[in-house]
Scaffold this active site. Structure first.
Site, PDB file in Angstrom:
ATOM      1  N   CYS A  85      12.480  -2.856  15.017  1.00  0.00           N
ATOM      2  CA  CYS A  85      13.160  -1.297  15.934  1.00  0.00           C
ATOM      3  C   CYS A  85      14.158  -0.861  14.361  1.00  0.00           C
ATOM      4  O   CYS A  85      14.023   0.018  14.481  1.00  0.00           O
ATOM      5  CB  CYS A  85      14.086  -2.087  17.314  1.00  0.00           C
ATOM      6  SG  CYS A  85      14.612  -1.153  19.111  1.00  0.00           S
ATOM      7  N   HIS A  88       9.033  -4.389  19.309  1.00  0.00           N
ATOM      8  CA  HIS A  88       9.619  -5.340  19.117  1.00  0.00           C
ATOM      9  C   HIS A  88       8.440  -6.441  18.897  1.00  0.00           C
ATOM     10  O   HIS A  88       8.510  -6.847  20.644  1.00  0.00           O
ATOM     11  CB  HIS A  88      11.013  -6.068  19.817  1.00  0.00           C
ATOM     12  CG  HIS A  88      11.458  -5.469  19.924  1.00  0.00           C
ATOM     13  ND1 HIS A  88      13.032  -5.958  19.452  1.00  0.00           N
ATOM     14  CD2 HIS A  88      12.568  -4.843  20.908  1.00  0.00           C
ATOM     15  CE1 HIS A  88      14.225  -5.611  18.710  1.00  0.00           C
ATOM     16  NE2 HIS A  88      14.074  -4.332  20.144  1.00  0.00           N
ATOM     17  N   GLU A 129       7.374  -9.306  18.556  1.00  0.00           N
ATOM     18  CA  GLU A 129       8.425 -11.020  18.755  1.00  0.00           C
ATOM     19  C   GLU A 129       7.666 -11.433  19.586  1.00  0.00           C
ATOM     20  O   GLU A 129       7.677 -12.336  19.979  1.00  0.00           O
ATOM     21  CB  GLU A 129       9.216 -11.330  17.801  1.00  0.00           C
ATOM     22  CG  GLU A 129      10.844 -10.764  18.162  1.00  0.00           C
ATOM     23  CD  GLU A 129      11.089  -8.851  17.527  1.00  0.00           C
ATOM     24  OE1 GLU A 129      10.292  -8.257  17.406  1.00  0.00           O
ATOM     25  OE2 GLU A 129      12.483  -8.349  18.201  1.00  0.00           O
TER      26      GLU A 129
HETATM   27  N1  GLN Z   1      20.239   0.566  18.091  1.00  0.00           N
HETATM   28  C1  GLN Z   1      19.198   1.046  18.493  1.00  0.00           C
HETATM   29  C2  GLN Z   1      18.510   1.764  19.647  1.00  0.00           C
HETATM   30  O1  GLN Z   1      19.164   1.801  20.284  1.00  0.00           O
HETATM   31  C3  GLN Z   1      17.839   0.067  18.284  1.00  0.00           C
HETATM   32  C4  GLN Z   1      17.868  -1.267  18.938  1.00  0.00           C
HETATM   33  C5  GLN Z   1      17.122  -2.449  18.410  1.00  0.00           C
HETATM   34  O2  GLN Z   1      16.993  -2.879  17.695  1.00  0.00           O
HETATM   35  N2  GLN Z   1      16.639  -3.169  19.953  1.00  0.00           N
HETATM   36  O3  GLN Z   1      17.775   2.947  19.460  1.00  0.00           O
END
Ligand code: GLN
Length: 559
Positions: free
Chosen positions: A402, A533, A535
Site C-alpha cells: 500500500c 494489503h 497480508e
Molecule cells: N496513506 C496511503 C493512502 O491513504 C496508504 C494507506 C495504507 O498504506 N494503508 O492511500
C-alpha cells in the site's frame, strides 16, 4: 424451526454459543484462545463463526491508533475491525463480515436509530434490556448469516470493567433462555512474581467471583501463565472457582501460537465443550486437524534464518506494540517462510535513522529482503525513500504494501525519471508532480471531514497482466484483494513510468487504478508493490502468493 435459503429446515435452537471472556489482565491471548477453540470445533465438523465485541464507543477500529489498539484488520466487505478478526479468519480459514464485529458504538447507534424510527412502538427505551437485546440480535444475525452450528463470541477487555457489563448481561440473558446451549470460557492469567517464585491463583479467583457477580459461572478456565499449571494450582482453582479440575485448562506460553489448538486438544478441550452442550462431533484427529498439525510443526522445524527488514516510521514504540500494529504482515511472512523451510527473523528499522544518517542505509545489504508496510502521514518518508532506492539499486528483494507501493512509485519517479519533486498529495500538495494523488471519490469526503470508514475499503477485483512477476506469483488473471487507502498512482504519470521500465502488472477491472507495480525479473530479483494489503488474505494453510514469491526471491539470493 426456520427454513434457510435453500429451504432446508434448520432448528436454530441447535446452535451453540461460546462466550470467551478475560480475567485479571488483557493481552494474554484471549483472541488466540477464541480462535483456537473455533479451530478445533471446526476440525470436528462444526460450522463455526466467530464474533468480536469491542467495548469501545468507536464505530469501527479504523479511527483508532494502531500503536495503541493494534492492527486495523480489514474484511472483504471493507469493515475496519480489530486484529482478533484476523486471527479468527486465519485459524478457522474463513472470511468474516461486518456482521461478525460489534462495538458499543454500533450497538447504541442501532438502538437509537430504531427508537427514532418508532420501532420500539412507544416503549421507554432503556439501557437494560434494550442494549443487551440488541447485542443478542446481532449474535443471532451472525449465526443465521453463517448458518452456524457454533458461534464463538469474544468479549473484549477483562471482567470487572464497566465497559463490558452490558455484553456480559446479554450473555447471561442468553444462558438463562437456553442453558444447555451457552458455554462460558474464562481466559485468565496466573502470575509468578519473581520474588515469590510461585504461581499465584488468587487474581483468577477474584476474576471468577467478579464474573459470578454478573450472574455467570465459567464452564472452563483457560489458565494462562509462563509455565504449565501443576495439580496443586488446578486443585485450588477447582475448589475456589467452583469448577471441576479437568475444566481448568493449562495454557503456558508457547513459541508458536499455532500450537495452541494442539495443546487445547491434549487437554481434551473440544470433548469437554461437545459433551457439556450435547454436540455430536467428528472424531479427532480429523484430516483438517492433521493438516494443521503438520503446519504447526513446520514452525519448529524451520531452522535456517531468513533475515527480513521491515522499514517504517517507528519511534517511541516498543517491539510489543510494533508487532501488534503489523500482525497480519508478520503472520503472512511466517506462512510463506515455513513453506520454504525457513525461519523468518524480522528487524524493525526506523526510517528516521536513515534521515539522520543517510549512509546508514547500507545496513540493508545485511538483509535477505526488505518490506515497507502500509502507513499514513509524512514522518520518516524521506528515510523510506532512501531505503527503497538502495534496495532497487542493490538488487535486494523488495515488497511494498500500500503506502510501500506508493513510495516505490515516488522513488522511481524521482531517481529514474529525474522528477526531483515527485510526491504524494497526502504529504505535499504544493509539489508540481503529484505522482500519487487522491482518488476522485475521496475528495468530497475529506472536504466534509467524513473520515470514518470512508477510504477505499475491502475486496476489489483486479486483472493481472500475463508474463509479469505478479502473474507468475498468482498463476491467474483475476484476483481479489483487500484495500484501505485514499490515494492512488496518478494516471497522468503511468505512461512515463512505464516507458522508464516500471510495469503496472495489475489494474482494477476498469483498467484505471494501478493495483500492482513491479520491475521485471530481467531488471531486479524482486521489486514489487501492491496498492492493496495482501497480508489480510494470507492464511496458515494458504500462504499468500505475493509473500511467497517475495520469500522465494529472498531464499534464492541467500543460497
Ligand atoms: N496513506 C496511503 C493512502 O491513504 C496508504 C494507506 C495504507 O498504506 N494503508 O492511500
Amino acid at each position: 424451526m426456520v427454513k434457510d435459503k435453500k429451504n432446508n429446515i434448520k432448528d436454530i435452537c441447535d446452535c451453540k454459543y461460546i462466550f470467551v471472556v478475560g480475567g485479571v489482565i488483557s493481552g494474554v491471548g484471549k483472541g488466540v484462545a477464541a480462535s483456537s477453540i473455533g479451530k478445533i470445533l471446526s476440525d470436528r465438523g462444526k460450522r463455526v463463526t466467530s464474533m468480536k465485541i469491542d467495548p469501545y464507543i468507536n464505530i469501527d477500529a479504523g479511527t483508532m491508533n494502531p500503536t495503541e489498539h493494534g492492527e486495523v484488520f480489514v474484511l472483504d466487505d471493507g469493515d475496519e475491525t480489530d486484529q482478533d478478526m484476523g486471527n479468527y479468519e486465519r485459524f478457522i480459514g474463513t472470511d468474516l463480515s461486518h456482521i461478525n464485529y460489534m462495538t458499543t458504538g454500533r450497538v447504541y447507534q442501532s438502538v437509537i436509530e430504531r427508537e427514532r424510527n418508532l420501532s420500539y412502538g412507544g416503549a421507554c427505551v432503556q439501557v437494560v434490556p434494550h442494549i443487551p437485546l440488541e447485542v443478542i440480535r446481532r449474535i443471532e444475525k451472525a449465526r443465521d448469516n453463517a448458518k452456524a452450528d457454533v458461534v464463538i463470541i469474544e468479549i473484549g477487555g477483562t471482567v470487572g470493567e464497566y465497559e463490558n457489563i452490558l455484553f456480559l448481561e446479554a450473555a447471561r440473558m442468553m444462558k438463562i433462555k437456553n442453558p444447555k446451549s451457552v458455554f462460558f470460557v474464562m481466559v485468565s492469567y496466573l502470575p509468578i512474581p519473581s520474588k515469590v517464585g510461585e504461581m499465584k491463583t488468587k487474581p483468577t479467583q477474584h476474576a471468577v467471583r467478579t464474573l459470578n457477580a454478573s450472574g455467570i459461572q465459567p464452564d472452563i478456565i483457560i489458565a494462562r501463565s509462563n509455565l504449565p499449571l501443576d495439580d496443586k494450582r488446578k486443585e485450588k482453582l477447582s475448589m475456589f472457582c467452583n469448577i471441576s479440575q479437568d475444566r481448568v485448562i493449562s495454557a503456558p506460553d508457547v513459541d508458536s501460537i499455532y500450537d495452541i489448538p494442539l495443546n487445547f486438544e491434549k487437554e481434551g478441550l473440544s470433548d469437554i465443550i461437545c459433551e457439556t452442550m450435547g454436540m455430536t462431533c467428528d472424531i479427532m484427529p480429523s484430516p483438517s486437524f492433521i493438516d494443521w498439525t503438520k503446519f504447526a510443526k513446520s514452525a519448529h522445524t524451520a531452522k535456517k534464518e531468513l533475515k527480513i527488514a521491515v522499514v517504517g516510521k517507528y519511534f517511541a514504540t516498543g517491539d510489543f506494540t510494533l508487532s501488534d500494529s503489523y500482525l497480519s504482515v508478520i503472520e503472512a511472512i511466517k506462512y510463506s517462510c515455513y513453506k520454504e523451510g525457513r525461519k523468518p527473523v524480522l528487524t524493525w528499522i526506523s526510517s528516521t535513522d536513515f534521515e539522520k544518517n543517510p549512509k546508514s542505509v547500507k545496513i540493508l545489504k545485511d538483509y535477505d529482503g526488505v518490506i515497507v508496510p502500509g502507513g499514513f502521514g509524512s514522518r520518516g518518508i524521506e528515510g523510506i525513500l532512501m531505503a527503497i532506492k538502495y534496495v532497487r539499486e542493490n538488487n535486494i528483494p523488495y515488497l511494498g504494501l500500500c503506502y510501500g507501493m506508493q513510495l516505490m512509485i515516488i522513488e522511481y519517479a524521482r531517481n529514474v525519471l529525474k522528477i526531483s519533486d515527485a510526491h504524494t498529495l497526502e504529504i505535499n500538495s504544493k509539489s508540481k508532480n503529484l505522482v500519487i494523488t487522491i482518488m476522485e471519490e475521496q475528495k468530497e469526503k475529506i472536504e466534509n471531514k467524513k473520515m470514518g470508514g470512508s477510504m477505499r475499503l475491502g475486496a476489489y477485483p483486479a486483472i493481472v497482466k500475463k508474463g509479469t512477476v505478479a502473474y507468475k506469483a498468482y498463476g491467474k488473471e483475476e484476483i481479489s484483494e483487500r484495500h484501505r487507502h485514499r490515494y492512488e498512482v496518478n494516471p497522468l504519470y503511468v505512461d512515463r513510468l512505464e516507458k522508464a521500465g516500471l510495469v503496472f502488472s495489475a489494474k482494477s477491472k476498469d483498467g484505471v487504478l494501478c493495483e500492482i507495480a513491479e520491475l521485471p525479473f530481467s531488471k531486479h530479483p524482486f521489486f514489487l508493490g501492491s496498492q492493496f494489503h495482501p497480508e489480510f488474505k494470507a492464511q496458515p494453510l494458504k500462504p499468500h502468493p505475493l509473500f511467497s514469491a517475495f520469500v522465494k526471491a529472498c531464499v534464492k539470493l541467500d543460497k
